[in-house]
Design a protein around this motif. Structure first.
Motif, PDB file in Angstrom:
ATOM      1  N   ARG A  61       0.826  -1.212   0.000  1.00 24.38           N
ATOM      2  CA  ARG A  61       0.000   0.000   0.000  1.00 24.38           C
ATOM      3  C   ARG A  61       0.859   1.261   0.000  1.00 24.38           C
ATOM      4  NH1 ARG A  61      -2.687   1.904   5.508  1.00 24.38           N
ATOM      5  NH2 ARG A  61      -1.175   1.225   7.056  1.00 24.38           N
ATOM      6  N   LEU A  62       2.042   1.207   0.603  1.00 26.17           N
ATOM      7  CA  LEU A  62       2.956   2.350   0.521  1.00 26.17           C
ATOM      8  C   LEU A  62       3.461   2.532  -0.905  1.00 26.17           C
ATOM      9  CD1 LEU A  62       5.028   1.850   3.793  1.00 26.17           C
ATOM     10  CD2 LEU A  62       3.484   3.768   3.316  1.00 26.17           C
ATOM     11  N   ARG A  63       3.839   1.433  -1.537  1.00 28.44           N
ATOM     12  CA  ARG A  63       4.318   1.505  -2.923  1.00 28.44           C
ATOM     13  C   ARG A  63       3.222   2.039  -3.846  1.00 28.44           C
ATOM     14  NH1 ARG A  63       3.517  -0.459  -7.428  1.00 28.44           N
ATOM     15  NH2 ARG A  63       1.859  -1.758  -6.590  1.00 28.44           N
ATOM     16  N   ARG A  64       1.992   1.595  -3.622  1.00 31.02           N
ATOM     17  CA  ARG A  64       0.873   2.057  -4.447  1.00 31.02           C
ATOM     18  C   ARG A  64       0.638   3.562  -4.261  1.00 31.02           C
ATOM     19  NH1 ARG A  64      -2.447  -1.547  -2.878  1.00 31.02           N
ATOM     20  NH2 ARG A  64      -3.689  -0.357  -1.405  1.00 31.02           N
ATOM     21  N   MET A  65       0.759   4.025  -3.017  1.00 31.58           N
ATOM     22  CA  MET A  65       0.600   5.453  -2.752  1.00 31.58           C
ATOM     23  C   MET A  65       1.710   6.250  -3.439  1.00 31.58           C
ATOM     24  SD  MET A  65       2.153   7.994  -0.768  1.00 31.58           S
ATOM     25  CE  MET A  65       2.878   7.245   0.691  1.00 31.58           C
ATOM     26  N   ILE A  66       2.948   5.742  -3.364  1.00 33.09           N
ATOM     27  CA  ILE A  66       4.090   6.443  -3.945  1.00 33.09           C
ATOM     28  C   ILE A  66       3.898   6.621  -5.450  1.00 33.09           C
ATOM     29  CG2 ILE A  66       6.571   6.296  -4.403  1.00 33.09           C
ATOM     30  CD1 ILE A  66       6.751   4.628  -1.770  1.00 33.09           C
ATOM     31  N   THR A  67       3.505   5.556  -6.138  1.00 27.48           N
ATOM     32  CA  THR A  67       3.346   5.645  -7.587  1.00 27.48           C
ATOM     33  C   THR A  67       2.112   6.464  -7.970  1.00 27.48           C
ATOM     34  OG1 THR A  67       2.176   3.512  -7.607  1.00 27.48           O
ATOM     35  CG2 THR A  67       4.551   3.470  -7.992  1.00 27.48           C
ATOM     36  N   ARG A  68       1.064   6.373  -7.154  1.00 26.15           N
ATOM     37  CA  ARG A  68      -0.165   7.117  -7.469  1.00 26.15           C
ATOM     38  C   ARG A  68       0.061   8.616  -7.383  1.00 26.15           C
ATOM     39  NH1 ARG A  68      -3.195   5.419  -3.423  1.00 26.15           N
ATOM     40  NH2 ARG A  68      -2.795   7.260  -2.132  1.00 26.15           N
ATOM     41  N   ARG A  69       0.684   9.071  -6.320  1.00 24.65           N
ATOM     42  CA  ARG A  69       0.851  10.512  -6.158  1.00 24.65           C
ATOM     43  C   ARG A  69       1.883  11.074  -7.132  1.00 24.65           C
ATOM     44  NH1 ARG A  69       3.908  11.076  -0.246  1.00 24.65           N
ATOM     45  NH2 ARG A  69       5.983  10.445  -0.934  1.00 24.65           N
ATOM     46  N   ALA A  70       2.737  10.194  -7.695  1.00 25.80           N
ATOM     47  CA  ALA A  70       3.705  10.626  -8.703  1.00 25.80           C
ATOM     48  C   ALA A  70       3.121  10.597 -10.109  1.00 25.80           C
ATOM     49  CB  ALA A  70       4.956   9.756  -8.642  1.00 25.80           C
ATOM     50  N   GLY A  71       1.829  10.265 -10.211  1.00 27.96           N
ATOM     51  CA  GLY A  71       1.196  10.202 -11.523  1.00 27.96           C
ATOM     52  C   GLY A  71       1.684   9.053 -12.375  1.00 27.96           C
ATOM     53  N   GLN A  72       2.115   7.954 -11.724  1.00 28.58           N
ATOM     54  CA  GLN A  72       2.630   6.771 -12.409  1.00 28.58           C
ATOM     55  C   GLN A  72       3.837   7.091 -13.280  1.00 28.58           C
ATOM     56  OE1 GLN A  72       1.471   3.804 -11.590  1.00 28.58           O
ATOM     57  NE2 GLN A  72      -0.173   4.649 -10.339  1.00 28.58           N
ATOM     58  N   ARG A  73       4.662   8.032 -12.811  1.00 33.59           N
ATOM     59  CA  ARG A  73       5.884   8.386 -13.524  1.00 33.59           C
ATOM     60  C   ARG A  73       7.031   8.551 -12.529  1.00 33.59           C
ATOM     61  NH1 ARG A  73       5.795   9.806 -18.817  1.00 33.59           N
ATOM     62  NH2 ARG A  73       3.739   9.846 -19.812  1.00 33.59           N
ATOM     63  N   CYS A  74       8.235   8.335 -13.014  1.00 31.41           N
ATOM     64  CA  CYS A  74       9.427   8.528 -12.196  1.00 31.41           C
ATOM     65  C   CYS A  74       9.542   9.989 -11.814  1.00 31.41           C
ATOM     66  CB  CYS A  74      10.655   8.071 -12.975  1.00 31.41           C
ATOM     67  SG  CYS A  74      12.229   8.369 -12.141  1.00 31.41           S
ATOM     68  N   GLU A  75       9.810  10.261 -10.539  1.00 31.68           N
ATOM     69  CA  GLU A  75       9.927  11.637 -10.069  1.00 31.68           C
ATOM     70  C   GLU A  75      11.264  12.278 -10.430  1.00 31.68           C
ATOM     71  OE1 GLU A  75       8.162  12.629  -6.146  1.00 31.68           O
ATOM     72  OE2 GLU A  75       7.787  10.475  -5.984  1.00 31.68           O
ATOM     73  N   ALA A  76      12.199  11.497 -10.961  1.00 30.19           N
ATOM     74  CA  ALA A  76      13.498  12.057 -11.357  1.00 30.19           C
ATOM     75  C   ALA A  76      13.571  12.327 -12.855  1.00 30.19           C
ATOM     76  CB  ALA A  76      14.623  11.125 -10.937  1.00 30.19           C
ATOM     77  N   CYS A  77      13.152  11.358 -13.678  1.00 34.01           N
ATOM     78  CA  CYS A  77      13.294  11.515 -15.131  1.00 34.01           C
ATOM     79  C   CYS A  77      11.963  11.631 -15.855  1.00 34.01           C
ATOM     80  CB  CYS A  77      14.105  10.364 -15.717  1.00 34.01           C
ATOM     81  SG  CYS A  77      13.213   8.775 -15.774  1.00 34.01           S
ATOM     82  N   GLY A  78      10.848  11.339 -15.167  1.00 39.06           N
ATOM     83  CA  GLY A  78       9.530  11.470 -15.776  1.00 39.06           C
ATOM     84  C   GLY A  78       9.071  10.283 -16.589  1.00 39.06           C
ATOM     85  N   ALA A  79       9.854   9.209 -16.617  1.00 41.95           N
ATOM     86  CA  ALA A  79       9.498   8.051 -17.435  1.00 41.95           C
ATOM     87  C   ALA A  79       8.384   7.242 -16.782  1.00 41.95           C
ATOM     88  CB  ALA A  79      10.720   7.169 -17.654  1.00 41.95           C
ATOM     89  N   PRO A  80       7.460   6.683 -17.591  1.00 41.68           N
ATOM     90  CA  PRO A  80       6.451   5.771 -17.050  1.00 41.68           C
ATOM     91  C   PRO A  80       7.006   4.346 -17.002  1.00 41.68           C
ATOM     92  CG  PRO A  80       6.068   6.080 -19.383  1.00 41.68           C
ATOM     93  CD  PRO A  80       7.272   6.937 -19.038  1.00 41.68           C
ATOM     94  N   GLU A  81       6.260   3.471 -16.380  1.00 39.14           N
ATOM     95  CA  GLU A  81       6.633   2.058 -16.387  1.00 39.14           C
ATOM     96  C   GLU A  81       6.557   1.514 -17.805  1.00 39.14           C
ATOM     97  OE1 GLU A  81       5.316  -0.723 -13.128  1.00 39.14           O
ATOM     98  OE2 GLU A  81       4.141  -1.572 -14.776  1.00 39.14           O
ATOM     99  N   ASN A  82       7.489   0.636 -18.154  1.00 38.87           N
ATOM    100  CA  ASN A  82       7.480  -0.017 -19.459  1.00 38.87           C
ATOM    101  C   ASN A  82       7.982  -1.433 -19.283  1.00 38.87           C
ATOM    102  OD1 ASN A  82       8.213  -0.975 -22.109  1.00 38.87           O
ATOM    103  ND2 ASN A  82       8.095   1.150 -22.835  1.00 38.87           N
TER     104      ASN A  82
END
Length: 270
Positions: free
Chosen positions: A90-111
């Motif tokens: 649930r922590l991991r889900r919160m982290i990715t959700r609030r980041a808009g499903q993108r990396c907070e450093a480079c902006g890349a989405p999951e692939n």
């Protein structure tokens, strides 16, 4: 469409959940029960959602991508090792959700095709007076940025060059600047690794996360040694190498900020 009956399924239990009838929602990136009343899936009944801002969390602490090495005396005792798999999910889900499903450093989405995942990364504050390592922020990083941040682990895995190239690409550093930044990070790491540190995860307990009993400061180097020995016996430091030293401020610090990079010619003269 009927409202999903969501489940909290840790990654390591996904095959078991699937075999018992759970389904995967690729948009929400979460498992769910296809119909009500499936007793076989009750073990993964969801916990309350973690708040988007954890108590005392500083979202500005440690922005961007930089080499963020954890002292060797602190290895392998962290958020993930100190909470249940369900709480980590649930922590991991919160982290990715609030980041808009993108990396907070480079902006890349999951692939998944490129084996690029979104992962939780911890930003720590090190209090030199009390020798306390305190959690200050959780960050969403892609696999490549996470590897660059944990540069030492990338080296152990034989991925140093890839990590360095990614660091350069994301930060815009020159190669000389990036190598100087890595050297500075390891200098700070060596200083901090000479000490033993207490672990402060109060940011999580105040959010209702139940912690496993973490090892105390004296036990943490032993845990680091035992786990690292199992992974790479030739490089595991001895627990006795983490002898406490007189308390004094570190000469270099990155308290939540990218390390200040000296010009390469200054480094050569020092």
């Amino acid at each position: 469409m009927a409202q999903r009956i969501w489940l909290d399924v840790p990654y390591g239990e996904k095959d078991a959940a699937k075999s018992l009838g759970a389904r995967w929602d690729p948009v929400a990136k979460r498992w769910y029960a296809p119909r009500p009343g499936m007793a076989s899936l009750q073990r993964w009944a969801p916990l309350p959602e973690a708040p988007d801002l954890l108590p005392g969390e500083d979202r500005s602490f440690g922005s961007g991508l930089f080499v963020d090495l954890v002292p060797s005396s602190c290895w392998f005792t962290n958020v993930r090792s100190c909470v249940s798999q369900e709480d980590w999910e649930r922590l991991r889900r919160m982290i990715t959700r609030r980041a808009g499903q993108r990396c907070e450093a480079c902006g890349a989405p999951e692939n998944r095709g490129f084996r690029r995942w979104l992962e939780g990364h911890e930003r720590w504050h090190y209090d030199n007076e009390s020798r306390t390592q305190s959690l200050k922020r959780l960050v969403c990083l892609c696999t490549d940025c996470h590897s660059a941040a944990h540069f030492g682990l990338a080296e152990l895995k034989g991925k140093r060059d890839e990590a360095l190239e990614h660091l350069i690409a994301v930060t815009g550093m020159t190669r000389v600047q990036a190598l100087a930044h890595v050297d500075e990070a390891f200098s700070l790491w060596r200083q901090r690794s000479r000490h033993i540190w207490s672990l402060d995860l109060s940011m999580l307990t105040e959010a209702g996360v139940t912690l496993k009993e973490p090892p105390n400061a004296q036990q943490r180097p032993v845990v680091a040694h035992e786990v690292l020995t199992s992974l790479s016996p030739s490089v595991a430091p001895s627990p006795s190498s983490f002898a406490p030293l007189p308390t004094k401020p570190d000469s270099v610090t990155n308290e939540g900020r990218p390390l200040k990079r000296r010009r390469w010619w200054d480094r050569r003269r020092s």
